[in-house]
Design a protein around this motif. Sequence first.
Motif, PDB file in Angstrom:
ATOM      1  N   VAL A 181      -2.043   7.500   1.825  1.00  0.00           N
ATOM      2  CA  VAL A 181      -0.577   7.404   1.787  1.00  0.00           C
ATOM      3  C   VAL A 181      -0.033   7.620   3.197  1.00  0.00           C
ATOM      4  CG1 VAL A 181       1.533   8.548   0.982  1.00  0.00           C
ATOM      5  CG2 VAL A 181      -0.301   8.048  -0.643  1.00  0.00           C
ATOM      6  N   LYS A 182      -0.547   8.654   3.871  1.00  0.00           N
ATOM      7  CA  LYS A 182      -0.112   8.982   5.228  1.00  0.00           C
ATOM      8  C   LYS A 182      -0.395   7.810   6.169  1.00  0.00           C
ATOM      9  CE  LYS A 182      -0.570  12.933   8.305  1.00  0.00           C
ATOM     10  NZ  LYS A 182      -1.441  14.045   8.649  1.00  0.00           N
ATOM     11  N   ASN A 183      -1.590   7.232   6.043  1.00  0.00           N
ATOM     12  CA  ASN A 183      -1.972   6.101   6.901  1.00  0.00           C
ATOM     13  C   ASN A 183      -1.074   4.892   6.650  1.00  0.00           C
ATOM     14  OD1 ASN A 183      -3.975   7.739   7.808  1.00  0.00           O
ATOM     15  ND2 ASN A 183      -5.676   6.590   6.926  1.00  0.00           N
ATOM     16  N   PHE A 184      -0.747   4.657   5.377  1.00  0.00           N
ATOM     17  CA  PHE A 184       0.116   3.520   5.058  1.00  0.00           C
ATOM     18  C   PHE A 184       1.504   3.722   5.666  1.00  0.00           C
ATOM     19  CE2 PHE A 184       3.364   1.553   2.305  1.00  0.00           C
ATOM     20  CZ  PHE A 184       3.046   0.217   2.520  1.00  0.00           C
ATOM     21  N   ILE A 185       2.028   4.940   5.515  1.00  0.00           N
ATOM     22  CA  ILE A 185       3.356   5.252   6.082  1.00  0.00           C
ATOM     23  C   ILE A 185       3.329   5.062   7.605  1.00  0.00           C
ATOM     24  CG2 ILE A 185       5.054   7.118   6.445  1.00  0.00           C
ATOM     25  CD1 ILE A 185       4.256   8.128   3.581  1.00  0.00           C
ATOM     26  N   ALA A 186       2.163   5.370   8.206  1.00  0.00           N
ATOM     27  CA  ALA A 186       2.021   5.225   9.663  1.00  0.00           C
ATOM     28  C   ALA A 186       1.801   3.765  10.089  1.00  0.00           C
ATOM     29  CB  ALA A 186       0.871   6.102  10.146  1.00  0.00           C
ATOM     30  N   GLY A 187       1.739   2.853   9.105  1.00  0.00           N
ATOM     31  CA  GLY A 187       1.641   1.432   9.460  1.00  0.00           C
ATOM     32  C   GLY A 187       0.339   0.737   9.098  1.00  0.00           C
TER      33      GLY A 187
ATOM     34  N   SER B 129      -3.633  -1.808   5.114  1.00  0.00           N
ATOM     35  CA  SER B 129      -4.850  -1.861   4.289  1.00  0.00           C
ATOM     36  C   SER B 129      -5.018  -0.601   3.439  1.00  0.00           C
ATOM     37  CB  SER B 129      -6.087  -2.067   5.161  1.00  0.00           C
ATOM     38  OG  SER B 129      -6.317  -0.909   5.942  1.00  0.00           O
ATOM     39  N   ALA B 130      -4.398   0.506   3.853  1.00  0.00           N
ATOM     40  CA  ALA B 130      -4.505   1.757   3.084  1.00  0.00           C
ATOM     41  C   ALA B 130      -3.900   1.590   1.694  1.00  0.00           C
ATOM     42  CB  ALA B 130      -3.819   2.896   3.829  1.00  0.00           C
ATOM     43  N   LEU B 131      -2.808   0.818   1.606  1.00  0.00           N
ATOM     44  CA  LEU B 131      -2.173   0.605   0.290  1.00  0.00           C
ATOM     45  C   LEU B 131      -3.089  -0.226  -0.610  1.00  0.00           C
ATOM     46  CD1 LEU B 131       0.422   1.090  -1.407  1.00  0.00           C
ATOM     47  CD2 LEU B 131       1.063  -1.233  -0.783  1.00  0.00           C
ATOM     48  N   ALA B 132      -3.744  -1.224  -0.028  1.00  0.00           N
ATOM     49  CA  ALA B 132      -4.662  -2.066  -0.812  1.00  0.00           C
ATOM     50  C   ALA B 132      -5.758  -1.210  -1.439  1.00  0.00           C
ATOM     51  CB  ALA B 132      -5.269  -3.151   0.074  1.00  0.00           C
ATOM     52  N   VAL B 133      -6.250  -0.225  -0.676  1.00  0.00           N
ATOM     53  CA  VAL B 133      -7.297   0.669  -1.191  1.00  0.00           C
ATOM     54  C   VAL B 133      -6.744   1.507  -2.345  1.00  0.00           C
ATOM     55  CG1 VAL B 133      -8.854   2.603  -0.645  1.00  0.00           C
ATOM     56  CG2 VAL B 133      -8.519   0.759   1.009  1.00  0.00           C
ATOM     57  N   LEU B 134      -5.524   2.026  -2.167  1.00  0.00           N
ATOM     58  CA  LEU B 134      -4.896   2.832  -3.225  1.00  0.00           C
ATOM     59  C   LEU B 134      -4.690   2.018  -4.494  1.00  0.00           C
ATOM     60  CD1 LEU B 134      -2.239   4.783  -1.143  1.00  0.00           C
ATOM     61  CD2 LEU B 134      -4.009   5.837  -2.553  1.00  0.00           C
ATOM     62  N   ILE B 135      -4.217   0.777  -4.333  1.00  0.00           N
ATOM     63  CA  ILE B 135      -3.978  -0.083  -5.504  1.00  0.00           C
ATOM     64  C   ILE B 135      -5.295  -0.372  -6.206  1.00  0.00           C
ATOM     65  CG2 ILE B 135      -3.224  -2.372  -6.286  1.00  0.00           C
ATOM     66  CD1 ILE B 135      -1.089  -2.275  -4.034  1.00  0.00           C
ATOM     67  N   THR B 136      -6.304  -0.747  -5.428  1.00  0.00           N
ATOM     68  CA  THR B 136      -7.621  -1.059  -6.017  1.00  0.00           C
ATOM     69  C   THR B 136      -8.183   0.157  -6.740  1.00  0.00           C
ATOM     70  OG1 THR B 136      -7.991  -2.580  -4.186  1.00  0.00           O
ATOM     71  CG2 THR B 136      -9.921  -1.978  -5.493  1.00  0.00           C
TER      72      THR B 136
ATOM     73  N   ILE C 194       6.122  -2.450  -5.982  1.00  0.00           N
ATOM     74  CA  ILE C 194       7.237  -2.766  -5.081  1.00  0.00           C
ATOM     75  C   ILE C 194       8.023  -1.477  -4.830  1.00  0.00           C
ATOM     76  CG2 ILE C 194       9.469  -3.973  -4.929  1.00  0.00           C
ATOM     77  CD1 ILE C 194       8.012  -6.350  -6.400  1.00  0.00           C
ATOM     78  N   LYS C 195       8.246  -0.730  -5.923  1.00  0.00           N
ATOM     79  CA  LYS C 195       8.977   0.539  -5.822  1.00  0.00           C
ATOM     80  C   LYS C 195       8.175   1.559  -4.997  1.00  0.00           C
ATOM     81  CE  LYS C 195      12.257   3.061  -8.482  1.00  0.00           C
ATOM     82  NZ  LYS C 195      12.954   3.255  -9.703  1.00  0.00           N
ATOM     83  N   VAL C 196       6.862   1.591  -5.218  1.00  0.00           N
ATOM     84  CA  VAL C 196       5.986   2.493  -4.456  1.00  0.00           C
ATOM     85  C   VAL C 196       6.102   2.177  -2.963  1.00  0.00           C
ATOM     86  CG1 VAL C 196       3.547   2.983  -3.923  1.00  0.00           C
ATOM     87  CG2 VAL C 196       4.331   2.988  -6.298  1.00  0.00           C
ATOM     88  N   ILE C 197       5.985   0.886  -2.610  1.00  0.00           N
ATOM     89  CA  ILE C 197       6.050   0.462  -1.207  1.00  0.00           C
ATOM     90  C   ILE C 197       7.407   0.831  -0.603  1.00  0.00           C
ATOM     91  CG2 ILE C 197       6.125  -1.568   0.322  1.00  0.00           C
ATOM     92  CD1 ILE C 197       4.000  -2.807  -1.696  1.00  0.00           C
ATOM     93  N   ASN C 198       8.497   0.505  -1.325  1.00  0.00           N
ATOM     94  CA  ASN C 198       9.841   0.810  -0.809  1.00  0.00           C
ATOM     95  C   ASN C 198      10.038   2.300  -0.581  1.00  0.00           C
ATOM     96  OD1 ASN C 198      10.463  -1.889  -0.822  1.00  0.00           O
ATOM     97  ND2 ASN C 198      11.507  -1.832  -2.794  1.00  0.00           N
ATOM     98  N   THR C 199       9.554   3.117  -1.542  1.00  0.00           N
ATOM     99  CA  THR C 199       9.707   4.575  -1.418  1.00  0.00           C
ATOM    100  C   THR C 199       8.896   5.091  -0.234  1.00  0.00           C
ATOM    101  OG1 THR C 199       9.967   4.706  -3.810  1.00  0.00           O
ATOM    102  CG2 THR C 199       9.543   6.770  -2.664  1.00  0.00           C
ATOM    103  N   LEU C 200       7.645   4.618  -0.102  1.00  0.00           N
ATOM    104  CA  LEU C 200       6.798   5.080   1.004  1.00  0.00           C
ATOM    105  C   LEU C 200       7.393   4.670   2.350  1.00  0.00           C
ATOM    106  CD1 LEU C 200       3.194   4.397  -0.384  1.00  0.00           C
ATOM    107  CD2 LEU C 200       4.400   6.581  -0.293  1.00  0.00           C
TER     108      LEU C 200
END
Length: 194
Positions: free
Chosen positions: A12-18, A21-28, A57-63
């Motif tokens: 989550v931290k890595n995704f917020i930092a840009g 690919s971190a989100l793809a891992v979380l989703i998978t 979409i909501k997860v991405i927007n919130t993060l």
Amino acid sequence: MATIQLPDALLVKNFIAGDESALAVLITRHQSKIYGFIYSKIADRDLADDVFQDTFIKVINTLKSNSYNEEGKFLPWVMRIAHNLIVDQFRKNKKMPLLRETEEFSIFSILSDNEPNIEAKIISELIEKDLQKLIKELPEDQKEVLVMRIYQDMSFKEISEATGVSINTALGRMRYALMNLRKVIEKNNIILTN
């Protein structure tokens, strides 16, 4: 450490930092649990797909808006978002979900409040855990067909193709799986309603 092995909080931290690919891992990592939960409530493949997509979409927007503060409890947080979107969906459609009454599902679980109280949530989770434990006890071939049919919503034709057995054999395995589950449920006096 490979991204795939990182804990949720770090991803989550890595995704917020840009790091996209971190989100793809979380989703998978969590998609089968989240999608399974959504589908178990909606029982409509297209609608479940939409809610699953809206959830992320909501997860991405919130993060991305930096308003995530769940301190590492990513999955329960996403499940809450999914749950709220399911409730919104029912309110929007103003109709009851089309679900058949079975041992695992009772119409009363929908007629009650949209926000189940903590006891109901705990009971519901316990029932789900008990059911999964019971399913694990089944012979491998029966368990495989049951999971494909109930949790993955595959047709018997698709199950037959995926497992390399005839449709009749797949049907037979499903029948035996349900009979065996029923026996265990009766023997242990388990009540699968809340």
